[in-house]
Design a protein around this motif. Structure first.
Motif, PDB file in Angstrom:
ATOM      1  N   ILE A  10     -21.090 -47.131  43.045  1.00  0.00           N
ATOM      2  CA  ILE A  10     -21.361 -48.374  43.482  1.00  0.00           C
ATOM      3  C   ILE A  10     -22.293 -49.134  42.524  1.00  0.00           C
ATOM      4  N   ALA A  11     -22.092 -50.494  42.418  1.00  0.00           N
ATOM      5  CA  ALA A  11     -23.171 -51.106  41.819  1.00  0.00           C
ATOM      6  C   ALA A  11     -23.649 -52.378  42.650  1.00  0.00           C
ATOM      7  N   ILE A  12     -24.933 -52.554  42.703  1.00  0.00           N
ATOM      8  CA  ILE A  12     -25.556 -53.481  43.513  1.00  0.00           C
ATOM      9  C   ILE A  12     -26.661 -54.339  42.862  1.00  0.00           C
ATOM     10  N   ASP A  41     -28.325 -46.837  35.584  1.00  0.00           N
ATOM     11  CA  ASP A  41     -27.701 -45.875  36.499  1.00  0.00           C
ATOM     12  C   ASP A  41     -28.637 -44.931  37.023  1.00  0.00           C
ATOM     13  N   PHE A  42     -28.344 -44.430  38.143  1.00  0.00           N
ATOM     14  CA  PHE A  42     -28.941 -43.332  38.913  1.00  0.00           C
ATOM     15  C   PHE A  42     -28.147 -42.518  39.458  1.00  0.00           C
ATOM     16  N   ASN A  43     -28.551 -41.156  39.552  1.00  0.00           N
ATOM     17  CA  ASN A  43     -27.875 -40.040  40.267  1.00  0.00           C
ATOM     18  C   ASN A  43     -28.478 -40.309  41.663  1.00  0.00           C
ATOM     19  N   PHE A  44     -27.459 -40.796  42.556  1.00  0.00           N
ATOM     20  CA  PHE A  44     -27.785 -41.129  43.947  1.00  0.00           C
ATOM     21  C   PHE A  44     -27.191 -39.968  45.006  1.00  0.00           C
ATOM     22  N   PHE A  45     -27.926 -39.080  45.013  1.00  0.00           N
ATOM     23  CA  PHE A  45     -27.408 -37.674  45.740  1.00  0.00           C
ATOM     24  C   PHE A  45     -26.258 -37.357  45.427  1.00  0.00           C
ATOM     25  N   GLY A  46     -25.871 -37.294  44.054  1.00  0.00           N
ATOM     26  CA  GLY A  46     -24.615 -36.633  43.425  1.00  0.00           C
ATOM     27  C   GLY A  46     -23.573 -38.044  43.076  1.00  0.00           C
ATOM     28  N   HIS A  47     -23.788 -39.171  43.642  1.00  0.00           N
ATOM     29  CA  HIS A  47     -23.029 -40.395  43.309  1.00  0.00           C
ATOM     30  C   HIS A  47     -23.629 -41.196  42.332  1.00  0.00           C
ATOM     31  N   GLN A  48     -22.954 -41.926  41.622  1.00  0.00           N
ATOM     32  CA  GLN A  48     -23.248 -42.911  40.659  1.00  0.00           C
ATOM     33  C   GLN A  48     -23.818 -44.332  41.312  1.00  0.00           C
ATOM     34  N   VAL A  50     -25.549 -47.983  40.172  1.00  0.00           N
ATOM     35  CA  VAL A  50     -26.061 -48.711  39.082  1.00  0.00           C
ATOM     36  C   VAL A  50     -26.563 -49.930  39.983  1.00  0.00           C
ATOM     37  N   ILE A  51     -27.781 -50.001  39.199  1.00  0.00           N
ATOM     38  CA  ILE A  51     -28.599 -51.491  39.788  1.00  0.00           C
ATOM     39  C   ILE A  51     -28.326 -52.602  38.611  1.00  0.00           C
ATOM     40  N   HIS A  52     -27.809 -53.617  39.041  1.00  0.00           N
ATOM     41  CA  HIS A  52     -27.546 -54.791  37.962  1.00  0.00           C
ATOM     42  C   HIS A  52     -28.698 -55.948  38.565  1.00  0.00           C
ATOM     43  N   TYR A  53     -29.078 -56.396  37.328  1.00  0.00           N
ATOM     44  CA  TYR A  53     -29.932 -57.637  37.441  1.00  0.00           C
ATOM     45  C   TYR A  53     -28.946 -58.836  37.965  1.00  0.00           C
ATOM     46  N   LYS A  54     -29.455 -59.481  39.089  1.00  0.00           N
ATOM     47  CA  LYS A  54     -28.899 -60.730  39.593  1.00  0.00           C
ATOM     48  C   LYS A  54     -30.100 -61.653  39.982  1.00  0.00           C
ATOM     49  N   GLU A  55     -30.003 -62.967  39.611  1.00  0.00           N
ATOM     50  CA  GLU A  55     -30.787 -63.853  40.190  1.00  0.00           C
ATOM     51  C   GLU A  55     -31.181 -63.654  41.609  1.00  0.00           C
ATOM     52  N   LYS A  56     -32.173 -63.750  42.342  1.00  0.00           N
ATOM     53  CA  LYS A  56     -32.555 -63.800  43.771  1.00  0.00           C
ATOM     54  C   LYS A  56     -31.567 -64.893  44.547  1.00  0.00           C
TER      55      LYS A  56
END
Length: 141
Positions: A10-12, A41-48, A50-56
């Motif tokens: 998941i990418a947020i 990228d993060f190991n989010f409880f065994g899942h990938q 990804v936090i992506h920069y986006k303007e507020k």
């Protein structure tokens, strides 16, 4: 469909990469993987995750009524083992996380009995963590 474990991706969007990097790493204890100046990228409880920069964005949080509570939409999260959920909830509470919906039990004594909680990351992304009393009832009707 397979019942084997398959990690999801998941990418947020986040408007403050460093603040969210600290939140996922230090508050949620997610291990950091690859990164650039625009994503992490993060190991989010065994899942990938990804936090992506986006303007507020100026969008307000949207909610739907569930059990008399205002459940944020959209949201994401994971299903934890029952005992892990309780430890995790106390750990993040001790770190000062403010809940949108405090941990509570749904369907007590019924098929699908679960405990759930909601909170926001620093970018306003809604997260839900839940646990089923009997994990075999995850998809039970």
């Amino acid at each position: 469909m397979t019942t084997e474990f398959s990690p999801f991706h998941i990418a947020i969007p986040v408007h403050n990469l460093e603040e969210c990097r600290t939140f996922y790493k230090d508050i949620l204890n997610c291990e950091e993987g690859r990164s650039s100046d625009h994503w992490v990228d993060f190991n989010f409880f065994g899942h990938q995750l990804v936090i992506h920069y986006k303007e507020k964005s100026a969008e307000d949080l949207h909610t739907n009524p569930v059990d008399g509570k205002h459940v944020p939409v959209p949201h994401y999260g994971v299903v934890l083992p029952w005992d892990v959920f309780h430890d995790f909830a106390e750990n993040i509470r001790a770190k000062g996380v403010q809940f949108i919906i405090e941990p509570y039990i749904r369907f007590e004594g019924q098929v699908g009995e679960q405990i759930t909680m909601f909170f926001l990351d620093p970018a306003g992304n809604a997260l839900e963590f839940k646990a089923f009393k009997d994990m075999g009832q995850l998809f039970a009707k």
